[in-house]
Write a protein that holds these residues in place. Structure first.
Motif, PDB file in Angstrom:
ATOM      1  N   GLU A  73      -5.558  15.162  -1.284  1.00 57.71           N
ATOM      2  CA  GLU A  73      -4.570  16.022  -0.656  1.00 57.71           C
ATOM      3  C   GLU A  73      -3.200  15.359  -0.709  1.00 57.71           C
ATOM      4  N   PHE A  74      -2.179  16.155  -0.915  1.00 60.53           N
ATOM      5  CA  PHE A  74      -0.800  15.661  -0.940  1.00 60.53           C
ATOM      6  C   PHE A  74      -0.249  15.742   0.472  1.00 60.53           C
TER       7      PHE A  74
ATOM      8  N   TYR B  74       6.074   9.982  -6.146  1.00 61.10           N
ATOM      9  CA  TYR B  74       6.804   9.948  -7.413  1.00 61.10           C
ATOM     10  C   TYR B  74       5.860   9.524  -8.528  1.00 61.10           C
ATOM     11  N   ASN B  75       6.217   9.846  -9.743  1.00 65.43           N
ATOM     12  CA  ASN B  75       5.420   9.407 -10.887  1.00 65.43           C
ATOM     13  C   ASN B  75       6.032   8.125 -11.447  1.00 65.43           C
ATOM     14  N   TYR B  76       5.759   7.020 -10.774  1.00 69.70           N
ATOM     15  CA  TYR B  76       6.339   5.730 -11.131  1.00 69.70           C
ATOM     16  C   TYR B  76       5.281   4.772 -11.697  1.00 69.70           C
ATOM     17  N   LYS B  77       4.157   5.307 -12.140  1.00 66.05           N
ATOM     18  CA  LYS B  77       3.079   4.446 -12.623  1.00 66.05           C
ATOM     19  C   LYS B  77       3.468   3.755 -13.934  1.00 66.05           C
TER      20      LYS B  77
ATOM     21  N   ALA C  59       0.828  -1.205   0.000  1.00 66.65           N
ATOM     22  CA  ALA C  59       0.000   0.000   0.000  1.00 66.65           C
ATOM     23  C   ALA C  59       0.861   1.254   0.000  1.00 66.65           C
ATOM     24  N   ASP C  60       1.938   1.238   0.770  1.00 60.06           N
ATOM     25  CA  ASP C  60       2.866   2.369   0.807  1.00 60.06           C
ATOM     26  C   ASP C  60       3.490   2.597  -0.560  1.00 60.06           C
ATOM     27  N   ALA C  61       3.960   1.525  -1.187  1.00 59.36           N
ATOM     28  CA  ALA C  61       4.599   1.644  -2.498  1.00 59.36           C
ATOM     29  C   ALA C  61       3.616   2.118  -3.556  1.00 59.36           C
ATOM     30  N   ARG C  62       2.387   1.592  -3.529  1.00 59.23           N
ATOM     31  CA  ARG C  62       1.394   1.992  -4.537  1.00 59.23           C
ATOM     32  C   ARG C  62       1.067   3.481  -4.407  1.00 59.23           C
ATOM     33  N   LEU C  63       0.898   3.959  -3.177  1.00 55.49           N
ATOM     34  CA  LEU C  63       0.583   5.369  -2.965  1.00 55.49           C
ATOM     35  C   LEU C  63       1.731   6.267  -3.429  1.00 55.49           C
TER      36      LEU C  63
ATOM     37  N   PHE D 221       2.485   9.931  -7.026  1.00 62.85           N
ATOM     38  CA  PHE D 221       2.650  11.259  -6.421  1.00 62.85           C
ATOM     39  C   PHE D 221       2.131  11.341  -4.988  1.00 62.85           C
ATOM     40  N   GLY D 222       1.791  10.193  -4.388  1.00 67.90           N
ATOM     41  CA  GLY D 222       1.308  10.209  -3.018  1.00 67.90           C
ATOM     42  C   GLY D 222      -0.183  10.446  -2.879  1.00 67.90           C
ATOM     43  N   ILE D 223      -0.939  10.390  -3.993  1.00 61.28           N
ATOM     44  CA  ILE D 223      -2.388  10.647  -3.915  1.00 61.28           C
ATOM     45  C   ILE D 223      -3.225   9.474  -4.421  1.00 61.28           C
TER      46      ILE D 223
END
Length: 385
Positions: free
Chosen positions: A233-234, A239-242, A207-211, A215-217
């Motif tokens: 909210e940020f 990061y933009n790792y999608k 869950a942490d990695a997916r968020l 970008f944390g949202i």
């Protein structure tokens, strides 16, 4: 008439075709080509099922997966992480991304995988974990590594970037440590051009990695399904790792082809082994009885008196792709390391990669072996063999 050119035999070539094109067309029709959409979710479910893990997080590349893993594991400045030395230096880069210090562990001379005894010797008061690498498709010694990290309370991450389809004592590479990272780069066993995944048995870590990968949202696709106007909210830097849904759709098809493509690579490896078995100027790859190789690459270890640069020049002059193998990471200037890993350094000097992919024909394999054999005996100091 012009001179007929010799058909090139590339070092690597992806196996992509009509099935993958059809999958991309379906994504185009869906209207959602971006990341964390329906295809991405389906790929993550397929990966979790295949590897028997709690969760899989699809990301843009394996380097991103390694970075996210270390963030989720809480690695920070002042920590030390032991990393396998003989590898593309992505693990050490990831350690540096979070401000920690990579400590390089030497490798086994036969497999090129990290030596558990070297890891044990490097554990100190600042050590928080270990990143093992399945070197060019060969799984490391995970029973010993898991026992070692459990004994000292350290995390263990499996960098399985090169090893899709390989096994260790009957278990698949990618499921040999509590956290594993995969690569779908163009030279891997299955590919979407670029791409990666984080696999884990820990739902909170996933869950942490997916968020953080968005970008944390979290998923914009998911938010668009909610009635009303949710405004995320940020709360932390992400990061933009999608991974795009286009790439995810390609990988869903490629996952169904793992065994087919690996079988073809195995045939190539076996053919090379037959053709070069009696060549005293090279040492063939060693595969221990308790594991199988994914054959991302086929590396030969040259006799010390062979001129590797001259061999490469001659192979390329005949239209045959080749490479140096991989890196002794501790020698890279970016790390300014005072360590010495003699086995890794020796392999980095003497390994050469010859063409390995699922599209090679028997005739091409024979041409590579014949050209290599001629080059070896032309570019070796007298008396070497």
């Amino acid at each position: 008439m012009g001179v007929k050119t010799v058909d090139a035999i590339p070092l690597v070539r992806p196996s992509l075709g009509e099935q993958e094109l059809a999958a991309v067309a379906r994504v185009f029709s869906s209207g959602w080509p971006a990341g964390q959409g329906p295809s991405g979710k389906a790929l993550e479910a397929d990966l979790a099922t295949r590897y028997g893990v709690t969760d899989a997080v699809a990301v843009s590349n394996c380097g991103a997966a390694l970075h996210l893993a270390l963030l989720a594991l809480g690695v920070t400045a002042g920590d030390e992480v032991i990393v396998a030395d003989y590898t593309f230096p992505a693990p050490a880069h990831a350690v540096r991304y979070v401000g920690a210090t990579p400590v390089f562990a030497d490798v086994r001379p036969d497999t090129g995988t990290v030596d558990p005894r070297a890891v044990a010797d490097l554990i100190g008061p600042r050590t928080v974990g270990v990143i093992a690498v399945d070197t060019l498709g060969m799984p490391a010694d995970y029973d010993e590594l898991n026992a070692l990290t459990d004994r000292y309370g350290l995390f263990l991450v499996e960098d399985a970037a090169c090893a899709i389809g390989a096994t260790y004592r009957g278990r698949p590479a990618g499921a040999l440590a509590p956290v594993a990272c995969l690569s779908f780069h163009g030279r891997k066993g299955i590919t979407s051009g670029e791409g990666g995944a984080l696999l884990t048995t820990d739902p909170a870590l996933a869950a942490d990695a997916r968020l953080r990968s968005s970008f944390g949202i979290g998923s914009i696709f998911d938010q668009a399904q909610i009635v009303g106007l949710p405004i995320p909210e940020f709360t932390e830097i992400g990061y933009n790792y999608k991974l795009s849904d286009i790439a995810a759709a390609i990988l869903q098809v490629q996952l169904t082809r793992v065994e087919e493509l690996l079988d073809r690579r195995r045939l190539v490896a076996a053919h090379y082994g037959q053709l070069l078995a009696d060549e005293e100027l090279v040492t063939l790859p060693v595969v221990p009885d308790d594991r199988t190789h994914a054959w991302q690459s086929y590396l030969l270890t040259l006799h010390p008196d062979v001129d590797r640069a001259a061999i490469a020049t001659e192979l390329r002059a005949h239209g045959i792709g080749c490479g140096h193998g991989t890196w002794a990471s501790h020698q890279q200037p970016v790390y300014d390391s005072s360590q010495h890993c003699p086995v890794s350094a020796d392999l980095a000097r003497r390994n050469i990669a010859i063409p390995m992919h699922a599209e090679l024909t028997p005739g091409q394999v024979e041409r590579v072996a014949e050209t290599l054999r001629t080059a070896l005996h032309s570019h070796t100091r007298a008396g070497a063999a």
